[in-house]
Motif scaffolding. Structure first.
Motif, short mmCIF file in Angstrom:
data_model
loop_
_atom_site.label_atom_id
_atom_site.label_comp_id
_atom_site.label_asym_id
_atom_site.label_seq_id
_atom_site.Cartn_x
_atom_site.Cartn_y
_atom_site.Cartn_z
N ASP A 2 -18.05 -8.10 2.85
CA ASP A 2 -18.09 -6.68 3.14
C ASP A 2 -17.90 -5.88 1.86
OD1 ASP A 2 -17.74 -6.34 6.33
OD2 ASP A 2 -16.74 -8.14 5.62
N ARG A 3 -18.35 -4.63 1.90
CA ARG A 3 -18.18 -3.76 0.74
C ARG A 3 -16.69 -3.51 0.51
NH1 ARG A 3 -21.08 1.91 1.03
NH2 ARG A 3 -19.31 2.32 2.39
N PRO A 4 -16.20 -3.66 -0.73
CA PRO A 4 -14.78 -3.43 -1.00
C PRO A 4 -14.37 -2.02 -0.65
CG PRO A 4 -15.87 -4.47 -2.87
CD PRO A 4 -16.95 -4.06 -1.92
N ILE A 5 -13.13 -1.87 -0.18
CA ILE A 5 -12.63 -0.54 0.14
C ILE A 5 -11.52 -0.17 -0.84
CG2 ILE A 5 -13.21 -0.72 2.59
CD1 ILE A 5 -10.39 -1.42 3.19
N LYS A 6 -11.35 1.11 -1.04
CA LYS A 6 -10.37 1.58 -2.01
C LYS A 6 -8.95 1.50 -1.46
CE LYS A 6 -13.56 4.65 -4.43
NZ LYS A 6 -13.88 6.04 -4.79
N GLY A 7 -8.81 1.60 -0.15
CA GLY A 7 -7.49 1.48 0.43
C GLY A 7 -6.65 2.74 0.29
N ASN A 8 -5.46 2.66 0.87
CA ASN A 8 -4.53 3.78 0.82
C ASN A 8 -3.49 3.50 -0.25
OD1 ASN A 8 -5.79 4.90 3.16
ND2 ASN A 8 -4.67 3.42 4.39
N ARG A 9 -3.58 4.20 -1.37
CA ARG A 9 -2.63 3.98 -2.46
C ARG A 9 -1.58 5.08 -2.49
NH1 ARG A 9 -5.45 1.55 -7.83
NH2 ARG A 9 -7.23 0.52 -6.89
N PRO A 10 -0.31 4.71 -2.66
CA PRO A 10 0.71 5.74 -2.82
C PRO A 10 0.54 6.43 -4.16
CG PRO A 10 1.65 3.56 -3.19
CD PRO A 10 0.23 3.36 -2.74
N PRO A 11 1.10 7.65 -4.31
CA PRO A 11 1.02 8.33 -5.62
C PRO A 11 1.62 7.46 -6.72
CG PRO A 11 1.90 9.78 -3.93
CD PRO A 11 1.81 8.44 -3.31
N ARG A 12 1.11 7.61 -7.94
CA ARG A 12 1.52 6.76 -9.06
C ARG A 12 3.05 6.72 -9.23
NH1 ARG A 12 -1.09 4.57 -13.38
NH2 ARG A 12 -3.03 5.58 -12.79
N LYS A 13 3.70 7.87 -9.05
CA LYS A 13 5.14 7.91 -9.28
C LYS A 13 5.92 7.09 -8.26
CE LYS A 13 5.95 12.22 -6.73
NZ LYS A 13 6.50 13.59 -6.81
N HIS A 14 5.29 6.76 -7.13
CA HIS A 14 5.97 5.97 -6.10
C HIS A 14 5.59 4.50 -6.15
CE1 HIS A 14 7.62 9.55 -4.42
NE2 HIS A 14 6.45 10.05 -4.04
N GLN A 15 4.74 4.12 -7.09
CA GLN A 15 4.35 2.71 -7.21
C GLN A 15 5.53 1.89 -7.73
OE1 GLN A 15 1.19 1.02 -7.10
NE2 GLN A 15 -0.24 2.68 -6.75
N PRO A 16 5.69 0.65 -7.25
CA PRO A 16 6.75 -0.20 -7.80
C PRO A 16 6.41 -0.56 -9.25
CG PRO A 16 5.37 -1.44 -6.28
CD PRO A 16 4.94 -0.01 -6.18
N LYS A 17 7.42 -0.58 -10.09
CA LYS A 17 7.20 -0.84 -11.51
C LYS A 17 6.73 -2.28 -11.70
CE LYS A 17 9.39 0.67 -15.77
NZ LYS A 17 10.67 1.10 -16.38
N GLY A 18 5.61 -2.44 -12.40
CA GLY A 18 5.12 -3.78 -12.70
C GLY A 18 4.10 -4.32 -11.72
N LEU A 19 3.78 -3.56 -10.68
CA LEU A 19 2.77 -3.97 -9.69
C LEU A 19 1.87 -2.77 -9.38
CD1 LEU A 19 4.70 -5.93 -6.91
CD2 LEU A 19 2.91 -6.86 -8.36
N THR A 20 0.62 -3.05 -9.03
CA THR A 20 -0.29 -1.99 -8.60
C THR A 20 -0.58 -2.18 -7.11
OG1 THR A 20 -1.34 -1.91 -10.76
CG2 THR A 20 -2.55 -0.94 -8.94
N ILE A 21 -0.28 -1.17 -6.31
CA ILE A 21 -0.59 -1.24 -4.88
C ILE A 21 -2.03 -0.79 -4.66
CG2 ILE A 21 -0.07 -0.29 -2.60
CD1 ILE A 21 2.84 -0.17 -3.38
N LEU A 22 -2.83 -1.69 -4.10
CA LEU A 22 -4.24 -1.39 -3.81
C LEU A 22 -4.39 -0.76 -2.43
CD1 LEU A 22 -5.80 -4.76 -5.05
CD2 LEU A 22 -5.56 -2.62 -6.34
N HIS A 23 -3.50 -1.14 -1.51
CA HIS A 23 -3.58 -0.62 -0.14
C HIS A 23 -2.22 -0.80 0.52
CE1 HIS A 23 -5.15 0.13 3.94
NE2 HIS A 23 -4.37 -0.87 4.30
N GLU A 24 -1.85 0.21 1.31
CA GLU A 24 -0.63 0.12 2.11
C GLU A 24 -0.84 0.83 3.43
OE1 GLU A 24 4.16 1.17 2.02
OE2 GLU A 24 2.84 2.00 0.47
N ASP A 25 -0.43 0.18 4.51
CA ASP A 25 -0.38 0.85 5.80
C ASP A 25 0.88 0.39 6.52
OD1 ASP A 25 -0.97 -1.60 7.16
OD2 ASP A 25 -3.12 -1.26 6.94
N ARG A 26 0.97 0.62 7.79
CA ARG A 26 2.20 0.32 8.54
C ARG A 26 2.49 -1.19 8.58
NH1 ARG A 26 1.91 1.90 14.72
NH2 ARG A 26 0.66 -0.01 14.67
N ASP A 27 1.43 -2.00 8.42
CA ASP A 27 1.57 -3.43 8.66
C ASP A 27 1.45 -4.33 7.43
OD1 ASP A 27 1.56 -3.02 11.60
OD2 ASP A 27 -0.49 -2.36 11.20
#
Length: 235
Positions: A2-27
């Motif tokens: 399937d075509r890649p999706i961008k996902g739901n990313r939190p704002p940069r300031k809320h990202q955990p240090k040292g990791l990049t969140i590509l997608h986050e939802d309730r699950d």
């Protein structure tokens, strides 16, 4: 795929240090792990891990919070790329029970020129007391493991390879290519001692799976790391 999706990313300031969140939802959480970071803790190192960073992130700094990140699968410390975490036991169980249907693609730079340019490597993999994985022909001693590959580019004695991981054993890609005489560049454990790369040139590029609750097909693709492009340029 399937075509890649961008996902739901939190704002940069809320990202955990040292990791990049590509997608986050309730699950679920889909993250990109850098080379050199453990997925989960060891007896010697419990805090500098992707799991620790994400637990802290979902708890938002509150140690009493019941929120937590659940490990679905792992990447070697020196392998970069996509990791999938669950936010509940139920989501984790679903993802692990459907792991064989999960499509996992890697990029690697290996020594030499492979023949054929497309192929499948199948061996039984076992582990010795020194925690070194090796191939065996004895099905009683190892687990059957399959890796398919396609050569994308060749340059100065190296090959850029796309890998489709059909089974997910410990160190599978590294052992399979070393066994063919084409170890992954920068592999200090299974390589030939050639310091072609400062890091292990292995990257979990994409993942495609069924969401545990919406049942939608989700695909994420990080492309080729800048370090690989630089390494190929040097070659």
């Amino acid at each position: 795929m399937d075509r890649p999706i961008k996902g739901n990313r939190p704002p940069r300031k809320h990202q955990p240090k040292g990791l990049t969140i590509l997608h986050e939802d309730r699950d679920i959480l889909v993250v990109e792990k850098p080379s050199g970071l453990l997925t989960v803790g060891t007896d010697r190192d419990k805090s500098r891990t992707a799991h620790y960073l994400l637990n802290d992130y979902v708890r938002k700094g509150n140690p009493k919070s019941r929120n937590r990140a659940y490990v679905v699968h792992r990447l070697d410390r020196d392998t970069s790329g996509i990791l999938l975490f669950a936010k509940s036991e139920q989501a984790k169980t679903f993802l692990q029970e459907h792991w064989e249907q999960t499509d996992k693609r890697y990029l690697a730079i290996v020594h030499g020129r492979l023949t054929p340019k497309e192929g499948k490597i199948s061996t039984y993999l076992a582990e010795n007391s020194a925690q070194r994985v090796y191939s065996t022909l004895d099905p009683a001693r190892g687990k059957l493991s399959h890796t398919t590959y396609t050569v994308l580019k060749e340059a100065r004695g190296f090959s850029l390879v796309e890998i489709h991981l059909l089974t997910g054993r410990k160190h599978q890609i590294r052992v399979h290519f070393a066994g063919k005489g084409h170890p992954v560049a920068g592999d200090r454990k299974y390589g030939n001692g050639d310091p072609a790369s400062k890091r292990l040139a292995l990257h979990a590029r994409s993942i495609s799976f069924t969401h545990p609750f919406s049942k939608k097909k989700m695909t994420f693709d990080t492309g080729m790391p800048e370090e690989f492009a630089r390494l190929l340029g040097k070659m």
